[in-house]
Design a protein around this motif. Structure first.
Motif, PDB file in Angstrom:
ATOM      1  N   ALA A 137       0.818  -1.208   0.000  1.00 29.84           N
ATOM      2  CA  ALA A 137       0.000   0.000   0.000  1.00 29.84           C
ATOM      3  C   ALA A 137       0.856   1.263   0.000  1.00 29.84           C
ATOM      4  N   VAL A 138       1.982   1.223   0.684  1.00 33.30           N
ATOM      5  CA  VAL A 138       2.856   2.406   0.740  1.00 33.30           C
ATOM      6  C   VAL A 138       3.608   2.583  -0.566  1.00 33.30           C
ATOM      7  N   MET A 139       4.157   1.514  -1.108  1.00 40.36           N
ATOM      8  CA  MET A 139       5.016   1.641  -2.281  1.00 40.36           C
ATOM      9  C   MET A 139       4.231   1.812  -3.575  1.00 40.36           C
ATOM     10  N   CYS A 140       2.975   1.427  -3.584  1.00 39.75           N
ATOM     11  CA  CYS A 140       2.207   1.608  -4.826  1.00 39.75           C
ATOM     12  C   CYS A 140       1.915   3.081  -5.090  1.00 39.75           C
ATOM     13  N   ASP A 141       2.074   3.937  -4.090  1.00 36.31           N
ATOM     14  CA  ASP A 141       1.875   5.378  -4.268  1.00 36.31           C
ATOM     15  C   ASP A 141       3.182   6.115  -4.532  1.00 36.31           C
ATOM     16  N   MET A 142       4.271   5.384  -4.735  1.00 36.26           N
ATOM     17  CA  MET A 142       5.580   6.001  -4.941  1.00 36.26           C
ATOM     18  C   MET A 142       6.199   5.510  -6.244  1.00 36.26           C
ATOM     19  N   ASP A 143       6.982   6.398  -6.863  1.00 37.59           N
ATOM     20  CA  ASP A 143       7.742   6.004  -8.051  1.00 37.59           C
ATOM     21  C   ASP A 143       8.940   5.159  -7.645  1.00 37.59           C
ATOM     22  N   LEU A 144       9.563   4.542  -8.655  1.00 35.40           N
ATOM     23  CA  LEU A 144      10.711   3.687  -8.383  1.00 35.40           C
ATOM     24  C   LEU A 144      11.860   4.476  -7.763  1.00 35.40           C
ATOM     25  N   ILE A 154       9.396   5.233   4.018  1.00 37.04           N
ATOM     26  CA  ILE A 154       8.655   3.973   3.904  1.00 37.04           C
ATOM     27  C   ILE A 154       8.580   3.277   5.263  1.00 37.04           C
ATOM     28  N   ASN A 155       9.688   3.231   5.973  1.00 36.13           N
ATOM     29  CA  ASN A 155       9.695   2.591   7.296  1.00 36.13           C
ATOM     30  C   ASN A 155       8.751   3.292   8.255  1.00 36.13           C
ATOM     31  N   ALA A 156       8.736   4.629   8.232  1.00 31.48           N
ATOM     32  CA  ALA A 156       7.856   5.374   9.136  1.00 31.48           C
ATOM     33  C   ALA A 156       6.389   5.107   8.819  1.00 31.48           C
ATOM     34  N   LYS A 157       6.023   5.073   7.539  1.00 33.89           N
ATOM     35  CA  LYS A 157       4.627   4.816   7.170  1.00 33.89           C
ATOM     36  C   LYS A 157       4.209   3.391   7.542  1.00 33.89           C
ATOM     37  N   LEU A 158       5.100   2.433   7.304  1.00 28.76           N
ATOM     38  CA  LEU A 158       4.785   1.046   7.677  1.00 28.76           C
ATOM     39  C   LEU A 158       4.596   0.917   9.186  1.00 28.76           C
ATOM     40  N   ARG A 159       5.406   1.595   9.949  1.00 31.76           N
ATOM     41  CA  ARG A 159       5.288   1.501  11.413  1.00 31.76           C
ATOM     42  C   ARG A 159       3.963   2.069  11.883  1.00 31.76           C
ATOM     43  N   VAL A 173       4.652  -2.855  17.303  1.00 31.44           N
ATOM     44  CA  VAL A 173       5.683  -2.978  16.274  1.00 31.44           C
ATOM     45  C   VAL A 173       6.701  -1.868  16.491  1.00 31.44           C
ATOM     46  N   THR A 174       7.954  -2.244  16.659  1.00 32.86           N
ATOM     47  CA  THR A 174       9.037  -1.276  16.815  1.00 32.86           C
ATOM     48  C   THR A 174       9.604  -0.962  15.428  1.00 32.86           C
ATOM     49  N   PRO A 175      10.844  -0.925  15.157  1.00 36.54           N
ATOM     50  CA  PRO A 175      11.306  -0.559  13.814  1.00 36.54           C
ATOM     51  C   PRO A 175      10.908  -1.561  12.738  1.00 36.54           C
ATOM     52  N   VAL A 176      10.625  -1.030  11.559  1.00 37.28           N
ATOM     53  CA  VAL A 176      10.397  -1.827  10.353  1.00 37.28           C
ATOM     54  C   VAL A 176      11.458  -1.402   9.350  1.00 37.28           C
ATOM     55  N   ASP A 177      12.362  -2.284   9.042  1.00 32.84           N
ATOM     56  CA  ASP A 177      13.490  -1.952   8.166  1.00 32.84           C
ATOM     57  C   ASP A 177      13.357  -2.663   6.836  1.00 32.84           C
ATOM     58  N   VAL A 178      13.413  -1.875   5.762  1.00 29.50           N
ATOM     59  CA  VAL A 178      13.445  -2.422   4.413  1.00 29.50           C
ATOM     60  C   VAL A 178      14.899  -2.744   4.083  1.00 29.50           C
ATOM     61  N   LYS A 179      15.217  -4.004   3.904  1.00 25.20           N
ATOM     62  CA  LYS A 179      16.604  -4.402   3.672  1.00 25.20           C
ATOM     63  C   LYS A 179      17.027  -4.179   2.235  1.00 25.20           C
TER      64      LYS A 179
END
Length: 340
Positions: A137-144, A154-159, A173-179
């Motif tokens: 849901a977060v990344m579909c609203d963003m360009d590559l 992205i991490n802040a919105k996911l959290r 949920v504490t940190p959410v990190d995109v690796k």
């Protein structure tokens, strides 16, 4: 004693010992540190057994087992420590229709074990699925380009999404990190070419800026040098003018002194005005005879009288102290021989 009675007594006490062991096992429960256990009495929640020694009512109280994803089946102890879930790469479609694969790590912790067990059937599985859907849901609203450069956003919105959903589940949920964000191979090659072109452009811009700064610095140096040179020439011209003026002043003073001396001598022995006129006359004759085309010279003054005056002047100057063969500062030069 009858052997039969002995055997029965032995069996009775053995059975009684086994029953006591079973009762003790069901009554005494030791819970490790940082874990809790939910106790149900007759199938209904009764209490939370914290870490340490806990006594249960045998055959009435029993621990509640949980069946969560990635946990041991039938686990009766709930871990209150912070845990993490390593999500495998998930396909995500960005706003500019590029399919990328994203893998992330979710850190979470149980804050209310009662809600974690009774409000959600599979807490771990729910957190995993919620993370995947929230990421899409977060990344579909963003360009590559934005997905690659704005990981913190992205991490802040996911959290935020996960906190709102997991609060009623008794978890946080504490940190959410995109690796990693892995675009397709053709997109990756295109991005590398674009990056190379951008770096070349920056290099050209920096080189042009450096040339401009060098030209400005060079022009400023030349300007400063020209100003310094002009100031030097000005000072030199001023000094030369002052020197020439001083030289003319000294010459004028010397000529005035010579004229004064001659005038004093002439007052005693002759006419000073006649001396000056004769001197200017001789100089004019000298200028008239310099050209080769001069054939005829008009003599408005009698030559014999002029020469007699000159001889008289020389005699006066000799008497006044001027050495023979040395010209006075105002004495006339010998005229050139006139052409015949």
């Amino acid at each position: 004693m009858d052997p039969l009675m002995t055997t029965l007594a032995f069996l009775f006490f053995g059975f009684l010992g086994i029953v006591l062991l079973v009762i003790a096992a069901k009554t005494i429960r030791i819970v490790p540190q940082a874990t809790v256990m939910l106790v149900e009495r007759l199938g209904r929640f009764d209490k939370v057994a914290s870490s340490g020694l806990n006594l249960l009512v045998p055959f009435l109280d029993r621990p509640r087992a949980v069946y969560w994803t990635n946990t041991r089946p039938g686990l009766t102890q709930i871990d209150l420590r912070e845990q993490y879930i390593d999500l495998p790469p998930q396909p995500v479609i960005t706003r500019d229709n590029v399919t990328i694969h994203v893998d992330s790590v979710v850190y979470w912790q149980i804050t209310d074990p009662v809600k974690a067990v009774y409000e959600m059937n599979d807490l771990v599985g729910g957190v995993v699925q919620l993370t995947i859907t929230g990421m899409r849901a977060v990344m579909c609203d963003m360009d590559l380009d934005h997905t690659l450069s704005q990981r913190d956003q992205i991490n802040a919105k996911l959290r935020i999404i996960l906190d709102d959903a997991t609060d009623k589940w008794g978890a946080k949920v504490t940190p959410v990190d995109v690796k990693n964000i892995n675009p397709p191979e053709d997109v990756r090659i295109t991005m590398e070419k674009q990056m190379t072109a951008e770096r070349n452009r920056r290099a050209l811009v920096l080189q042009a800026e450096g040339d401009r700064q060098a030209a400005i610095t060079r022009a400023e140096g030349e300007k400063q040098a020209a100003v310094t040179r002009a100031e030097g020439e000005k000072e030199s011209a001023i000094l030369q003018a002052e020197g020439a003026a001083q030289a003319r002043l000294r010459n004028a003073q010397a000529e005035a002194e010579a004229i004064s001396s001659v005038a004093q001598v002439m007052e005693e022995h002759g006419n000073p005005a006649q001396y000056l006129i004769t001197t200017r006359y001789i100089e004019s004759l000298r200028d008239m005879t310099r050209t080769n085309n001069s054939k005829v010279i008009f003599m408005p003054v009698e030559t014999s009288a002029m020469l007699a005056s000159v001889g008289a002047i020389k005699e006066v100057l000799g008497q006044s102290g001027v050495k023979s063969g040395e010209e006075s500062p105002v004495s006339p030069r010998k005229p050139r021989e006139l052409p015949r």
